[in-house]
Scaffold this active site. Structure first.
Site, PDB file in Angstrom:
ATOM      1  N   THR A   1      50.491  21.263  57.588  1.00 39.36           N
ATOM      2  CA  THR A   1      52.108  21.461  58.122  1.00 39.36           C
ATOM      3  C   THR A   1      52.566  20.311  58.828  1.00 39.36           C
ATOM      4  O   THR A   1      53.357  19.514  58.741  1.00 39.36           O
ATOM      5  CB  THR A   1      52.406  22.858  58.366  1.00 39.36           C
ATOM      6  OG1 THR A   1      51.959  23.584  57.398  1.00 39.36           O
ATOM      7  CG2 THR A   1      53.860  22.943  58.511  1.00 39.36           C
ATOM      8  N   VAL A   2      52.083  20.366  59.909  1.00 42.04           N
ATOM      9  CA  VAL A   2      52.138  19.480  61.198  1.00 42.04           C
ATOM     10  C   VAL A   2      51.717  18.086  61.031  1.00 42.04           C
ATOM     11  O   VAL A   2      52.548  17.201  60.969  1.00 42.04           O
ATOM     12  CB  VAL A   2      51.593  20.032  62.613  1.00 42.04           C
ATOM     13  CG1 VAL A   2      52.173  18.988  63.560  1.00 42.04           C
ATOM     14  CG2 VAL A   2      51.935  21.282  62.707  1.00 42.04           C
TER      15      VAL A   2
ATOM     16  N   ASP B   1      48.745  33.757  71.074  1.00 43.65           N
ATOM     17  CA  ASP B   1      49.365  32.508  70.797  1.00 43.65           C
ATOM     18  C   ASP B   1      50.237  32.261  72.095  1.00 43.65           C
ATOM     19  O   ASP B   1      50.038  31.143  72.754  1.00 43.65           O
ATOM     20  CB  ASP B   1      49.980  32.512  69.632  1.00 43.65           C
ATOM     21  CG  ASP B   1      51.032  30.887  69.452  1.00 43.65           C
ATOM     22  OD1 ASP B   1      50.153  29.882  69.005  1.00 43.65           O
ATOM     23  OD2 ASP B   1      52.117  30.852  69.765  1.00 43.65           O
TER      24      ASP B   1
ATOM     25  N   LYS C   1      49.660  29.448  75.559  1.00 41.26           N
ATOM     26  CA  LYS C   1      50.473  28.542  75.809  1.00 41.26           C
ATOM     27  C   LYS C   1      51.047  28.847  77.388  1.00 41.26           C
ATOM     28  O   LYS C   1      51.227  27.809  78.284  1.00 41.26           O
ATOM     29  CB  LYS C   1      51.905  29.104  75.018  1.00 41.26           C
ATOM     30  CG  LYS C   1      51.593  28.167  73.670  1.00 41.26           C
ATOM     31  CD  LYS C   1      52.889  28.829  72.483  1.00 41.26           C
ATOM     32  CE  LYS C   1      52.787  28.364  71.335  1.00 41.26           C
ATOM     33  NZ  LYS C   1      53.632  28.994  70.284  1.00 41.26           N
TER      34      LYS C   1
ATOM     35  N   GLY D   1      57.501  25.211  63.646  1.00 43.39           N
ATOM     36  CA  GLY D   1      57.989  24.521  62.496  1.00 43.39           C
ATOM     37  C   GLY D   1      57.649  23.234  62.219  1.00 43.39           C
ATOM     38  O   GLY D   1      57.272  22.346  63.337  1.00 43.39           O
TER      39      GLY D   1
HETATM   40  N1  HSE Z   1      52.850  30.645  65.613  1.00 38.53           N
HETATM   41  C1  HSE Z   1      53.393  29.852  66.477  1.00 38.53           C
HETATM   42  C2  HSE Z   1      54.825  30.558  66.847  1.00 38.53           C
HETATM   43  C3  HSE Z   1      53.643  28.407  65.953  1.00 38.53           C
HETATM   44  O1  HSE Z   1      55.155  31.451  66.021  1.00 38.53           O
HETATM   45  O2  HSE Z   1      55.476  30.363  67.793  1.00 38.53           O
HETATM   46  C4  HSE Z   1      53.988  27.658  66.834  1.00 38.53           C
HETATM   47  O3  HSE Z   1      52.986  27.316  67.622  1.00 38.53           O
END
Ligand code: HSE
Length: 401
Positions: free
Chosen positions: A11-12, A196, A200, A297
């Site tokens: 995707t990216v 996730d 971050k 996205g």
């Molecule tokens: N799964 C992550 C989100 C993707 O929903 O933010 C972007 O890092």
């Protein structure tokens, strides 16, 4: 002309190829730099695809090609991505990545290797999708001591919580919808369990203090226990519920965690809805600055990777430094952090609530006569956990931001 290789055409990675292609002339006009994708490394072939001829399967072709100066690592995962990133950096090729897992685990090491080989390791896309948050922290808010960073850092869970808030829907229902819409993965654990967002906030915390904040040491709680009744209380209080990554300097320690929190209407992150992310940075001179935008996205994330490519291209032959050393940061234990809590209890719990938490004011919901809720004072997590464990009528608790 600067030649680029892309590791991973998912995707990216396909987004990176698209951004560099569609915006080729725009980048050239704005920067004077002609950037072209020479190779796309993937296990698969892409017959009939516009970029079919660029696809290769052998990393050595890229590593040994002196024309390639920049590699975009958009593979994800830690093992092969680490190996390829390291080899590229050791060959003097800069690496721009969206891989937060790799950045969180090996960021300082890869930055150091880049420095030794006079190239750069950049990772704008690893946090906040398309929002330029890392560049702002590293290159713009440079005259401040950053005292705290609070963020809605996960688009999937923010989409789900927004739906629960607006529609009164329950968790399982919105998860299924998020999966059908392609926002949530079939295995949604990394998003809904908070991992996730944890990675971050660990990356942002490391940049805030300049030392390494390990994700493994963070308290991380996801959204799987949040129910429609929690949102009924939130609405009654004029609040919403958001999954927040919170990080604060307390003396020389970093106090960082991820958890769902009640957020008041006047809080700047209250209006960050749907798949958007919002990151609130507090500097000792700046005060608050808020960064808002598309947090996930294909194209937003690819846009951030390509902005790193442009940054490297604009400073060829120089290492772009980053204030993130491998030295472990002093991290505050979650027990010592202080918070206020909303506690839901069975309706007949008044005596024990009073004994454990003192006089409290109750919030009642007409539709839920079997229970009520109250807010605690600000207290340490340990003090709260000890009292809550003794509360036999406890239903659930949620922190207040
Ligand atoms: N799964 C992550 C989100 C993707 O929903 O933010 C972007 O890092």
């Amino acid at each position: 002309m600067i030649k680029v290789a892309i590791f991973g055409f998912g995707t990216v990675g396909s987004g990176v190829a698209e951004v560099l292609d569609v915006n080729h002339d725009e980048i050239l006009k704005r920067t004077g730099i002609d950037i072209e994708v020479k190779y796309i490394l993937d296990l698969r072939d892409f017959p009939g695809h516009k970029f079919e001829s660029k696809v290769v399967h052998d990393i050595d072709m890229i590593i040994n090609d002196p024309e390639v100066l920049i590699c975009c690592e958009t593979m994800g995962g830690k093992r092969v991505a680490y190996d390829y990133s390291r080899r590229a950096l050791e060959a003097g090729k800069s690496v721009c990545t969206s891989n937060k897992e790799l950045v969180e685990a090996f960021g300082p090491e890869l930055i150091e290797i880049a420095k030794e080989h006079n190239c750069s390791y950049l990772f704008e896309a690893s946090v906040g999708g398309g929002i330029p948050i890392i560049r702002n922290i590293m290159n713009c808010i440079t005259a401040d001591k950053i005292e705290s960073i609070t963020g809605i850092l996960n688009g999937t869970t923010n989409y789900m919580l927004t739906k629960m808030d607006r529609e009164g829907a329950d968790y399982a229902e919105v998860l299924k919808e998020a999966q059908d819409m392609g926002y949530a993965e079939r295995n949604p654990e990394a998003d809904v369990e908070g991992h996730d967002a944890g990675r971050k906030i660990a990356i942002l915390s490391s940049l805030m203090c300049g030392k390494n904040v390990a994700y493994e040491n963070l308290y991380v709680e996801g959204i799987t226990s949040i129910t429609s009744v929690d949102f009924m209380y939130a609405r009654k209080l004029g609040m919403s519920i958001k999954l927040l990554g919170q990080s604060q300097m307390v003396g020389d320690k970093v106090a960082a965690m991820v958890s769902p929190c009640l957020v008041k209407k006047r809080h700047p992150l209250y209006m960050v809805n749907d798949v958007f992310n919002g990151i609130l940075v507090h500097g000792n001179m700046l005060g608050d600055a808020m960064f808002y935008g598309a947090g996930a996205g294909k194209l937003p994330t690819a846009s951030a990777v390509c902005a790193d490519v442009v940054a490297v291209a604009q400073s060829m032959g120089k290492h772009l430094s980053c204030n993130w050393s491998a030295e472990p940061a002093k991290q505050m234990s979650v027990d010592d952090m202080t918070k206020q809590f909303l506690v839901r209890v069975k309706a007949d719990s008044a005596a024990e609530v009073n004994a454990l938490f003192g006089d409290v004011t109750y919030i009642d919901l007409e539709s839920q006569p079997q229970e009520r809720a109250f807010m605690t004072d600000v207290m340490s997590e340990k003090e709260f956990a000890d009292c809550y464990a003794k509360l036999t009528g406890a239903i659930s608790r949620i922190r207040i931001a």
